[in-house]
Design a protein around this motif. Sequence first.
Motif, PDB file in Angstrom:
ATOM      1  N   THR A 596       0.828  -1.206   0.000  1.00  0.00           N
ATOM      2  CA  THR A 596       0.000   0.000   0.000  1.00  0.00           C
ATOM      3  C   THR A 596       0.862   1.256   0.000  1.00  0.00           C
ATOM      4  OG1 THR A 596      -1.806  -1.120   1.167  1.00  0.00           O
ATOM      5  CG2 THR A 596      -1.764   1.283   1.278  1.00  0.00           C
ATOM      6  N   LEU A 597       1.885   1.266   0.829  1.00  0.00           N
ATOM      7  CA  LEU A 597       2.765   2.430   0.878  1.00  0.00           C
ATOM      8  C   LEU A 597       3.456   2.652  -0.469  1.00  0.00           C
ATOM      9  CD1 LEU A 597       3.782   4.581   2.908  1.00  0.00           C
ATOM     10  CD2 LEU A 597       5.818   3.163   3.175  1.00  0.00           C
ATOM     11  N   GLU A 598       3.861   1.576  -1.112  1.00  0.00           N
ATOM     12  CA  GLU A 598       4.500   1.698  -2.426  1.00  0.00           C
ATOM     13  C   GLU A 598       3.526   2.270  -3.449  1.00  0.00           C
ATOM     14  OE1 GLU A 598       6.850   1.591  -5.768  1.00  0.00           O
ATOM     15  OE2 GLU A 598       7.372   1.616  -3.642  1.00  0.00           O
ATOM     16  N   LEU A 599       2.301   1.805  -3.450  1.00  0.00           N
ATOM     17  CA  LEU A 599       1.311   2.304  -4.412  1.00  0.00           C
ATOM     18  C   LEU A 599       1.027   3.785  -4.181  1.00  0.00           C
ATOM     19  CD1 LEU A 599      -1.118  -0.748  -4.354  1.00  0.00           C
ATOM     20  CD2 LEU A 599       0.435  -0.100  -6.211  1.00  0.00           C
ATOM     21  N   ILE A 600       1.015   4.211  -2.924  1.00  0.00           N
ATOM     22  CA  ILE A 600       0.823   5.628  -2.623  1.00  0.00           C
ATOM     23  C   ILE A 600       2.004   6.448  -3.148  1.00  0.00           C
ATOM     24  CG2 ILE A 600       0.726   7.312  -0.742  1.00  0.00           C
ATOM     25  CD1 ILE A 600      -1.897   5.943  -1.106  1.00  0.00           C
ATOM     26  N   CYS A 601       3.227   5.952  -2.939  1.00  0.00           N
ATOM     27  CA  CYS A 601       4.408   6.659  -3.439  1.00  0.00           C
ATOM     28  C   CYS A 601       4.342   6.841  -4.951  1.00  0.00           C
ATOM     29  CB  CYS A 601       5.678   5.900  -3.054  1.00  0.00           C
ATOM     30  SG  CYS A 601       6.134   6.034  -1.310  1.00  0.00           S
ATOM     31  N   ARG A 602       3.847   5.852  -5.654  1.00  0.00           N
ATOM     32  CA  ARG A 602       3.738   5.959  -7.107  1.00  0.00           C
ATOM     33  C   ARG A 602       2.707   7.000  -7.507  1.00  0.00           C
ATOM     34  NH1 ARG A 602       4.091  -0.434  -9.055  1.00  0.00           N
ATOM     35  NH2 ARG A 602       6.060  -0.892  -7.958  1.00  0.00           N
ATOM     36  N   GLU A 603       1.603   7.053  -6.770  1.00  0.00           N
ATOM     37  CA  GLU A 603       0.550   8.006  -7.112  1.00  0.00           C
ATOM     38  C   GLU A 603       1.004   9.444  -6.918  1.00  0.00           C
ATOM     39  OE1 GLU A 603      -2.295   7.594  -8.584  1.00  0.00           O
ATOM     40  OE2 GLU A 603      -2.143   5.411  -8.675  1.00  0.00           O
ATOM     41  N   ILE A 604       1.776   9.713  -5.856  1.00  0.00           N
ATOM     42  CA  ILE A 604       2.192  11.089  -5.583  1.00  0.00           C
ATOM     43  C   ILE A 604       3.600  11.371  -6.114  1.00  0.00           C
ATOM     44  CG2 ILE A 604       0.682  11.263  -3.580  1.00  0.00           C
ATOM     45  CD1 ILE A 604       3.129  10.895  -1.796  1.00  0.00           C
ATOM     46  N   ASP A 605       4.197  10.384  -6.805  1.00  0.00           N
ATOM     47  CA  ASP A 605       5.527  10.549  -7.397  1.00  0.00           C
ATOM     48  C   ASP A 605       6.541  10.963  -6.336  1.00  0.00           C
ATOM     49  OD1 ASP A 605       7.486  10.574  -9.325  1.00  0.00           O
ATOM     50  OD2 ASP A 605       7.022  12.591 -10.037  1.00  0.00           O
ATOM     51  N   PHE A 606       6.661  10.136  -5.306  1.00  0.00           N
ATOM     52  CA  PHE A 606       7.524  10.468  -4.162  1.00  0.00           C
ATOM     53  C   PHE A 606       8.438   9.289  -3.853  1.00  0.00           C
ATOM     54  CE2 PHE A 606       8.208  10.570   0.510  1.00  0.00           C
ATOM     55  CZ  PHE A 606       8.892  11.784   0.585  1.00  0.00           C
ATOM     56  N   GLU A 607       9.702   9.597  -3.619  1.00  0.00           N
ATOM     57  CA  GLU A 607      10.677   8.578  -3.238  1.00  0.00           C
ATOM     58  C   GLU A 607      11.335   8.986  -1.917  1.00  0.00           C
ATOM     59  OE1 GLU A 607      13.458   7.262  -6.131  1.00  0.00           O
ATOM     60  OE2 GLU A 607      12.017   7.356  -7.806  1.00  0.00           O
ATOM     61  N   PRO A 608      10.959   8.360  -0.805  1.00  0.00           N
ATOM     62  CA  PRO A 608      11.566   8.719   0.487  1.00  0.00           C
ATOM     63  C   PRO A 608      13.035   8.331   0.540  1.00  0.00           C
ATOM     64  CG  PRO A 608      10.151   6.788   0.717  1.00  0.00           C
ATOM     65  CD  PRO A 608       9.944   7.306  -0.672  1.00  0.00           C
ATOM     66  N   ASP A 609      13.834   9.159   1.240  1.00  0.00           N
ATOM     67  CA  ASP A 609      15.256   8.887   1.407  1.00  0.00           C
ATOM     68  C   ASP A 609      15.477   7.869   2.530  1.00  0.00           C
ATOM     69  OD1 ASP A 609      15.949  10.730  -0.561  1.00  0.00           O
ATOM     70  OD2 ASP A 609      15.902  12.398   0.875  1.00  0.00           O
ATOM     71  N   ARG A 610      16.723   7.468   2.700  1.00  0.00           N
ATOM     72  CA  ARG A 610      17.055   6.501   3.748  1.00  0.00           C
ATOM     73  C   ARG A 610      16.796   7.055   5.146  1.00  0.00           C
ATOM     74  NH1 ARG A 610      19.753   2.142   1.782  1.00  0.00           N
ATOM     75  NH2 ARG A 610      20.645   2.348  -0.318  1.00  0.00           N
ATOM     76  N   ASP A 611      16.950   8.362   5.303  1.00  0.00           N
ATOM     77  CA  ASP A 611      16.751   8.970   6.623  1.00  0.00           C
ATOM     78  C   ASP A 611      15.355   9.565   6.766  1.00  0.00           C
ATOM     79  OD1 ASP A 611      16.988  11.030   4.851  1.00  0.00           O
ATOM     80  OD2 ASP A 611      18.480  12.163   6.001  1.00  0.00           O
ATOM     81  N   PHE A 612      14.408   9.092   5.974  1.00  0.00           N
ATOM     82  CA  PHE A 612      13.046   9.647   5.999  1.00  0.00           C
ATOM     83  C   PHE A 612      12.359   9.367   7.333  1.00  0.00           C
ATOM     84  CE2 PHE A 612       8.464   8.997   5.268  1.00  0.00           C
ATOM     85  CZ  PHE A 612       8.109  10.266   4.814  1.00  0.00           C
ATOM     86  N   LEU A 613      12.429   8.158   7.829  1.00  0.00           N
ATOM     87  CA  LEU A 613      11.761   7.795   9.078  1.00  0.00           C
ATOM     88  C   LEU A 613      12.588   8.253  10.273  1.00  0.00           C
ATOM     89  CD1 LEU A 613      10.545   4.170   8.244  1.00  0.00           C
ATOM     90  CD2 LEU A 613       9.220   6.290   8.185  1.00  0.00           C
ATOM     91  N   PRO A 614      11.936   8.529  11.411  1.00  0.00           N
ATOM     92  CA  PRO A 614      12.696   8.904  12.611  1.00  0.00           C
ATOM     93  C   PRO A 614      13.572   7.747  13.076  1.00  0.00           C
ATOM     94  CG  PRO A 614      10.389   8.519  13.142  1.00  0.00           C
ATOM     95  CD  PRO A 614      10.481   8.498  11.653  1.00  0.00           C
ATOM     96  N   ASN A 615      14.617   8.078  13.787  1.00  0.00           N
ATOM     97  CA  ASN A 615      15.571   7.066  14.225  1.00  0.00           C
ATOM     98  C   ASN A 615      15.623   7.024  15.747  1.00  0.00           C
ATOM     99  OD1 ASN A 615      17.409   5.043  13.405  1.00  0.00           O
ATOM    100  ND2 ASN A 615      19.119   6.341  14.032  1.00  0.00           N
ATOM    101  N   GLN A 616      15.970   5.858  16.293  1.00  0.00           N
ATOM    102  CA  GLN A 616      16.017   5.662  17.738  1.00  0.00           C
ATOM    103  C   GLN A 616      16.946   6.668  18.405  1.00  0.00           C
ATOM    104  OE1 GLN A 616      17.297   1.763  18.851  1.00  0.00           O
ATOM    105  NE2 GLN A 616      16.668   1.958  20.970  1.00  0.00           N
ATOM    106  N   ALA A 617      18.032   7.013  17.743  1.00  0.00           N
ATOM    107  CA  ALA A 617      19.010   7.913  18.342  1.00  0.00           C
ATOM    108  C   ALA A 617      18.439   9.302  18.574  1.00  0.00           C
ATOM    109  CB  ALA A 617      20.241   8.010  17.443  1.00  0.00           C
ATOM    110  N   ALA A 618      17.365   9.631  17.841  1.00  0.00           N
ATOM    111  CA  ALA A 618      16.784  10.966  17.971  1.00  0.00           C
ATOM    112  C   ALA A 618      15.797  11.059  19.122  1.00  0.00           C
ATOM    113  CB  ALA A 618      16.090  11.363  16.671  1.00  0.00           C
ATOM    114  N   ILE A 619      15.523   9.921  19.816  1.00  0.00           N
ATOM    115  CA  ILE A 619      14.533   9.898  20.884  1.00  0.00           C
ATOM    116  C   ILE A 619      15.236   9.961  22.230  1.00  0.00           C
ATOM    117  CG2 ILE A 619      12.600   8.634  21.864  1.00  0.00           C
ATOM    118  CD1 ILE A 619      12.194   9.694  19.018  1.00  0.00           C
ATOM    119  N   SER A 620      14.844  10.910  23.042  1.00  0.00           N
ATOM    120  CA  SER A 620      15.482  11.043  24.361  1.00  0.00           C
ATOM    121  C   SER A 620      14.877  10.077  25.348  1.00  0.00           C
ATOM    122  CB  SER A 620      15.311  12.468  24.864  1.00  0.00           C
ATOM    123  OG  SER A 620      13.948  12.817  24.955  1.00  0.00           O
TER     124      SER A 620
END
Length: 620
Positions: A596-620
């Motif tokens: 589903t997420l892939e199909l949405i990316c195709r519809e909006i012509d979007f390619e998320p980068d490797r650092d798109f999602l939040p990372n554990q190191a950023a959580i205090s």
Amino acid sequence: MSNFVAFLPAPASSPAPATELEAIARIWQDVSQIPQPRIEQRDGFGFVTGTWREADPIQTCFNEDGCVLVKGLIVDVRSDDPTVAPAQLLREFVETGRLNRDRYEGAFSAVLWDARRRRGLLVNDLAAMLNTFYGEFPQGLYVGTRALPIARALRLPLAPEAVCDFFARGQLMAPDTMFRGLKRLNVGEQLFYEDGRAVVDQYWLPYSSAKYTTVPQAAAAIGEVLVDRARRLTHGRQPVVCDLTSGFDSRLSVCCCDRAGADYAVTVNGDPDSVEVLISKLVAETNHRKWLGFFPRDMWTTPVDALMRRDLVYRTDAVLPFANVYHQAVTRPDMSHTYAMHLFGGYGDFIRYHPWSHEFWNIGKRRLADIPKLIRYRFVQGGLPPQSLFERQWLPSFLNRLRTRIEAVCRLGPDTFNTQQLDAVHAWKMTGHFSGYISAAWDWMPSTSPLGVAGLFNAAVATSWKAKSTTRLIRQVMYDLAPNIARIKTQYGGTAMPPTWKTLHREAFHCARQLTHLADKVDRMAFHGVLGAMFRKKDVRAPFRVPYLTPEFRAEMTFDNLRSRRLYQEDALKTLLKASDDQWYANDGLMLKIATLELICREIDFEPDRDFLPNQAAIS
């Protein structure tokens, strides 16, 4: 489809952006085969509407005073005639600057525009059963009943936090959407727009002092509301078809229709020899009602081709995985030729979240609900996707955000009982799967629940937690409304009527099955189902499968073809995608989220980068 998108201009903005509205119209024509979407513009305000289902078009009033667009079913609960004309709504808004939210109920989404004062109002039903989207931008406010066409026309990217929620739970709860810059109206919210500024107003809170403290009091009040709303909802929309499974909430919905004198039939899904189907058929036959049985093994035979897949993606708006509404796609269109509306249960315990599994001896205390246990037992009880699949370790961020959001709901009212807080959290949680299903299925066939209207919510929150602490209340309501229906057994072993000496033997089965169900839950949560697997009777039949894994789709779902591939660890994703169809279906929950997420990316012509999602190191 019958949907609308409207643009409310900021004071210094140029006229309504024709390019974006025309782009949305073309999307509807392309995806939903809507022949000629209607586009209107005047003094900066503009809208586009599309009607695929002629029986339930967008209700419109557009004149020199302004405009109102309404999708869904809105009823007047203060008048003998429940019908609400769009012109009535526009006149009230122009004269008062708002709508009387105690007067209008149903399942609806509406936008109103006062042309002279250049102000707008966005509303939907109190429970937010019909999704209503909005996005505030420098040029003005976009609102609508579908998010994906707006996101595609405005080239909006994905929202990282929403992607985490979708991976974790397979659904999004209001006000989240999958797209950065778009939100949804939440339970008891409305939005005012004036002078280029959007203000979300919380006009209803899920907290009230206990007005009904005994079961008879509460049953009388709730029963009166349910019958009145069933009459209003079905006014001019008959015959209707009601879901009827083997539990309580759908049985109550049928009792409402029966007492209201509606012309109704009943329907159920499942194997012909399942408890759900057998009890549903028994209730229908005993009460001389037409019974419609849908058997997925026989019906789920139409492959999800590219055209259907895209249609499902646009209907679900990434609030749900696209294949989750396949059953509605193959059943609702045909039913809509005979029945005017589909009714079902939900909120059957009157918004009560069973607190026994996480509050224990703290039930009914004026203290904050046990949020960590609530998350474990009620939000992520089905397990979480393996973090080794992803490039970033986003799970701590998701859990932290979920905890914060739940606590905010719990603290909406001062000095509340934890049981009241659980009610409020449950109402909010239903904006995920419940609202997602209703919104996706509406254009095939209008669907709603008499148990989800504002009148029921008000009666429910005014009922003491003690009166709702067992099933006696809902069983009393059913018996008061339709004793002939309540007398028939349920899946729990007992009947749907209050216990009596004559039904004592059935109540013993009822208690035993409830204890078995509780033990099974404890086993699943504490021991991962190991103990129950030794005693649980195994169904040798294969589970139902939505036939979305076509050769064409498998060919598309390769690592190199995925726009979303950078979200994942390369080797882990490649292993998943190369799995056999049986392995894919065995891991259906995760694979459908990825797809589903892939199909949405195709519809909006979007390619998320490797650092798109939040990372554990950023959580205090």
